[in-house]
Design a protein around this motif. Structure first.
Motif, short mmCIF file in Angstrom:
data_model
loop_
_atom_site.label_atom_id
_atom_site.label_comp_id
_atom_site.label_asym_id
_atom_site.label_seq_id
_atom_site.Cartn_x
_atom_site.Cartn_y
_atom_site.Cartn_z
N LYS A 168 39.41 46.31 42.52
CA LYS A 168 40.11 45.06 42.20
C LYS A 168 39.30 44.24 41.18
O LYS A 168 39.86 43.64 40.26
N ALA A 169 37.98 44.23 41.37
CA ALA A 169 37.13 43.47 40.44
C ALA A 169 37.20 44.06 39.04
O ALA A 169 37.27 43.33 38.04
N LEU A 170 37.18 45.39 38.94
CA LEU A 170 37.26 46.04 37.63
C LEU A 170 38.65 45.90 37.01
O LEU A 170 38.79 45.84 35.79
N GLU A 171 39.66 45.83 37.85
CA GLU A 171 41.03 45.72 37.35
C GLU A 171 41.31 44.33 36.78
O GLU A 171 41.89 44.18 35.70
N HIS A 172 40.86 43.29 37.49
CA HIS A 172 41.23 41.93 37.10
C HIS A 172 40.12 41.20 36.36
O HIS A 172 40.39 40.22 35.67
N ILE A 173 38.85 41.62 36.50
CA ILE A 173 37.71 40.91 35.91
C ILE A 173 37.86 39.41 36.17
O ILE A 173 38.09 38.62 35.25
N PRO A 174 37.75 38.98 37.43
CA PRO A 174 37.98 37.56 37.76
C PRO A 174 36.85 36.68 37.22
O PRO A 174 35.78 37.16 36.84
N ASP A 175 37.11 35.39 37.20
CA ASP A 175 36.09 34.44 36.75
C ASP A 175 35.03 34.19 37.81
O ASP A 175 33.91 33.81 37.50
N ILE A 176 35.38 34.39 39.07
CA ILE A 176 34.42 34.17 40.17
C ILE A 176 34.85 35.02 41.37
O ILE A 176 36.04 35.32 41.53
N ILE A 177 33.86 35.43 42.19
CA ILE A 177 34.13 36.26 43.36
C ILE A 177 33.57 35.58 44.60
O ILE A 177 32.43 35.12 44.60
N VAL A 178 34.39 35.51 45.65
CA VAL A 178 33.95 35.03 46.97
C VAL A 178 34.00 36.23 47.89
O VAL A 178 35.08 36.79 48.12
N CYS A 179 32.84 36.63 48.44
CA CYS A 179 32.75 37.90 49.15
C CYS A 179 32.12 37.73 50.54
O CYS A 179 31.06 37.10 50.67
N ASP A 180 32.76 38.28 51.55
CA ASP A 180 32.19 38.32 52.90
C ASP A 180 31.14 39.43 52.95
O ASP A 180 31.06 40.29 52.05
N VAL A 181 30.31 39.44 54.02
CA VAL A 181 29.27 40.48 54.16
C VAL A 181 29.74 41.64 55.02
O VAL A 181 29.68 42.80 54.63
N ASN A 182 30.25 41.34 56.22
CA ASN A 182 30.68 42.40 57.14
C ASN A 182 32.08 42.86 56.79
O ASN A 182 33.07 42.22 57.15
N LEU A 183 32.16 43.97 56.09
CA LEU A 183 33.43 44.51 55.62
C LEU A 183 33.61 45.95 56.14
O LEU A 183 32.64 46.59 56.54
N PRO A 184 34.84 46.48 56.12
CA PRO A 184 35.10 47.78 56.76
C PRO A 184 34.27 48.94 56.24
O PRO A 184 33.74 49.72 57.01
N GLU A 185 34.14 49.08 54.93
CA GLU A 185 33.47 50.26 54.38
C GLU A 185 32.08 49.92 53.83
O GLU A 185 31.07 50.33 54.38
N LYS A 186 32.04 49.16 52.77
CA LYS A 186 30.76 48.73 52.20
C LYS A 186 30.48 47.28 52.62
O LYS A 186 31.41 46.49 52.80
#
Length: 636
Positions: free
Chosen positions: A424-442
């Motif tokens: 998703k990040a590579l597809e949209h190249i957003p201006d900012i990312i808000v990311c949680d730590v505990n996620l399903p895969e990575k």
């Protein structure tokens, strides 16, 4: 002689010696010589006999010694055999013991591994528990903040109930944090962050949180201080937990219509201050006073459910401040917290000269959100191109829905549950990312690190949003490349301001790029390593193909091994202009140099800088610099 003496003498006498006369003198001489010879032989033989006797005696002694040594040797041999037997027996015993020890050691190693796995499982459990509880509490607190700002609620009696929900949600959060604090205390991972605090105002702030409970149960709840201006150094978060634990216990064990008081006593003649928490509750048996601060201890007269770690943590937190926590019980219970005045008792790294932000009562902000039956209504934007884009990477659907509903009015919001975050990040190249730590895969740390190490997304500011509040997690977040680290539960107002600040800083960087990006020599630029290399590679490729009018954006993207759309988004994010405009600006900057420093004709300059025709070059130059190339050269 007898004749001379007139004695009678016999006519015939037997002489005692041989009568030697002329007849036997020679015989006697020979016999005497022979006797002497025999005598000498006898003496020699006696000498030999004496020598033989000495030899015999010596040999006899030697024989006796040898016999003795033989006996001793036999005894020693027997002892040696016996000892060898005993040694072999002991060796066999030791070998058996060694085998048992080896088995036991292996068992201990196995148990240690199991204990280690158990501890890791406990750590993971606490981490998971923190994440699972803090995320819904974040939603509760954030939703209550929005409700409190609603005029239909704010101007009615419901505002008090909303505030009650908010305060009790914070108390629930405190209980969750208490479990995690116990883990930290076990591992000795607490570090003081002490700042100068007005003790009375600090106490009064917590006092007000318990006033409603006191009113409800008609408890006489009071706060007194003999010096309301006293300031001391303390860790607000830890001492807040001490107050909460002591007051919670007081309210738990004090009956209705009872009395609870907080009395702050400044000792002018000493460098300490005492904080007395006194109640009229059931008290503590004298024989149990020394045990109340032990972990998991339950009093014999305690019929209420309790974790048994509140007082243990309180004592540990106070002792971290080099203070003391004591208890007395007579007609109720009195806890006395003793803290030092000044900062001499603290290490320099334990002091924060700029106090931490106080998590005060409800935080106001202007953003409104419509909430109906559990769904947030998003406000559609009219022109997405005029809005910054945000990618929210979070696996909790409620939190995603809440944040998307709050941010959609001002931002173009993309979401991911973590499984496709990088795509998703590579597809949209957003201006900012808000990311949680505990996620399903990575984990969020891995995602952040991957994006920061990718040329296409390295420029995007990233906010790590997590329930993990340990120092190690914070360091790991910074090492992964995160620009900001916020812990749950977070205030939406703080998150919103953080997003605005990061985007503002990004705009400042863009402005710097726009005013400095066209220089061919970037050796003095101070950008990030990926952006620096990216811009340097682009400048070099454009410079090498400056006179090639057929050099296109597609060719540039191929040379950089990225797609055309990713190149466009990357350059747009860094400089605020499209890649085609960037290429043309480089050509025009070079054209200015040629017009100033060479005698080339306008047409030659146009072809040398990659323009397909002099007329197109003149038009582009005039649009950029408000002068034709000819006018620019004549006015240089």
């Amino acid at each position: 002689m007898k004749i001379l003496q007139d004695e009678t003498v016999l006519k015939e006498n037997i002489l005692n010696t041989t009568v030697i006369d002329y007849r036997n003198a020679k015989i006697m001489e020979k016999q005497y010589e022979r006797i002497n010879k025999h005598q000498i032989d006898i003496e020699k033989q006696q000498s030999v006999i004496r020598e033989l006797e000495n030899t015999y005696s010596t040999q006899s002694n030697i024989l006796k010694w040898l016999a003795g040594l033989l006996i001793i040797s036999i005894l020693l041999a027997a002892y040696s055999i016996f000892s060898q037997y005993k040694l072999n027996k002991k060796k066999r015993t030791l070998e058996l013991q060694n085998k048992k020890i080896t088995v036991q050691r292996n068992q201990i190693k196995s148990i240690a591994k199991e204990v280690k796995k158990s501890n890791e499982a406990k750590t993971n459990f606490f981490t998971g528990l923190s994440h699972e509880f803090k995320t819904p509490i974040t939603l509760i607190l954030s939703s209550v903040e929005s409700m409190f700002e609603n005029k239909a609620i704010k101007e009615t009696k419901l505002s008090r109930d909303v505030a009650l929900i908010y305060n009790n949600s914070k108390r629930l959060l405190r209980l969750i944090n208490q479990l995690l604090d116990f883990r930290k205390i076990e591992d000795r991972k607490f570090t003081l962050k002490a700042s100068e605090v007005n003790l009375y105002e600090f106490s009064n702030h917590i006092f007000k949180d318990f006033e409603r409970e006191a009113e409800k149960r008609n408890i006489n709840f009071s706060l007194h201080a003999n010096n309301k201006d006293l300031k001391i150094y303390l860790d607000r978060d830890l001492i807040d937990k001490v107050y909460f634990n002591l007051l919670s216990n007081a309210f738990k064990f004090t009956p209705n219509n009872g009395t609870i008081s907080i009395n702050i006593v400044d000792n002018p003649e000493k460098d300490t201050v005492n904080i007395h928490f006194k109640d009229s509750g059931i008290g503590i048996p004298n024989k149990e006073l020394n045990s109340v601060f032990k972990a998991f201890y339950q009093g014999s007269n305690n019929n209420q459910s309790s974790s048994g770690i509140g007082l243990f943590l309180s004592k540990e937190f106070v002792e971290l401040h080099k203070g003391a926590l004591n208890v007395h019980s007579k007609h109720g219970t009195e806890f006395i917290v003793t803290l030092h005045k000044g900062s001499d008792h603290l290490k320099s790294e334990e002091i924060i000269y700029e106090p931490d932000m106080v998590d005060d009562s409800l935080i106001r902000y202007t953003d409104d959100v419509d909430y109906h039956e559990g769904n947030f209504t998003e406000t559609e934007t009219k022109d997405n191109e005029e809005h910054y884009s945000i990618l929210i990477i979070e696996d909790n659907l409620d939190l995603v829905t809440y944040l998307k509903g709050k941010l959609a009015a001002d931002y173009l919001v993309y979401t991911s549950d973590g499984t496709d975050a990088i795509d998703k990040a590579l597809e949209h190249i957003p201006d900012i990312i808000v990311c949680d730590v505990n996620l399903p895969e990575k984990s969020g740390f891995d995602i952040c690190k991957t994006l920061k190490n990718d040329l296409r997304t390295s420029h995007i500011p990233t906010i790590i949003l997590t329930a993990q509040s340990s120092k190690e997690s914070y360091i790991q977040g910074l090492q992964s490349g995160a620009d900001l680290y916020l812990t749950k539960p977070f205030s939406y107002a703080i998150l919103l301001q953080s997003i605005k600040s990061l985007l503002y800083n990004r705009e400042k960087l863009r402005y710097y790029y726009i005013n400095n990006i066209y220089r061919l020599d970037n050796s003095e630029d101070n950008f990030g390593p990926f952006e620096q290399n990216f811009i340097s590679n682009i400048n070099e490729l454009i410079h090498n193909n400056l006179d090639n009018s057929n050099f296109s954006v597609e060719q540039l993207a191929d040379e950089l091994n990225i797609s055309r759309i990713q190149l466009y988004r990357k350059m747009k994010a860094i400089s605020g202009i499209s890649i085609s405009d960037y290429i043309q600006n480089i050509r025009l900057e070079k054209a200015k140099v040629l017009l100033n420093e060479t005698t080339l004709t306008i047409s030659e300059v146009a072809y040398a800088t990659g323009f397909s025709s002099p007329s197109y070059f003149s038009t582009s130059f005039k649009n950029k610099y408000s002068k034709t190339p000819k006018a620019y050269r004549s006015n240089k």
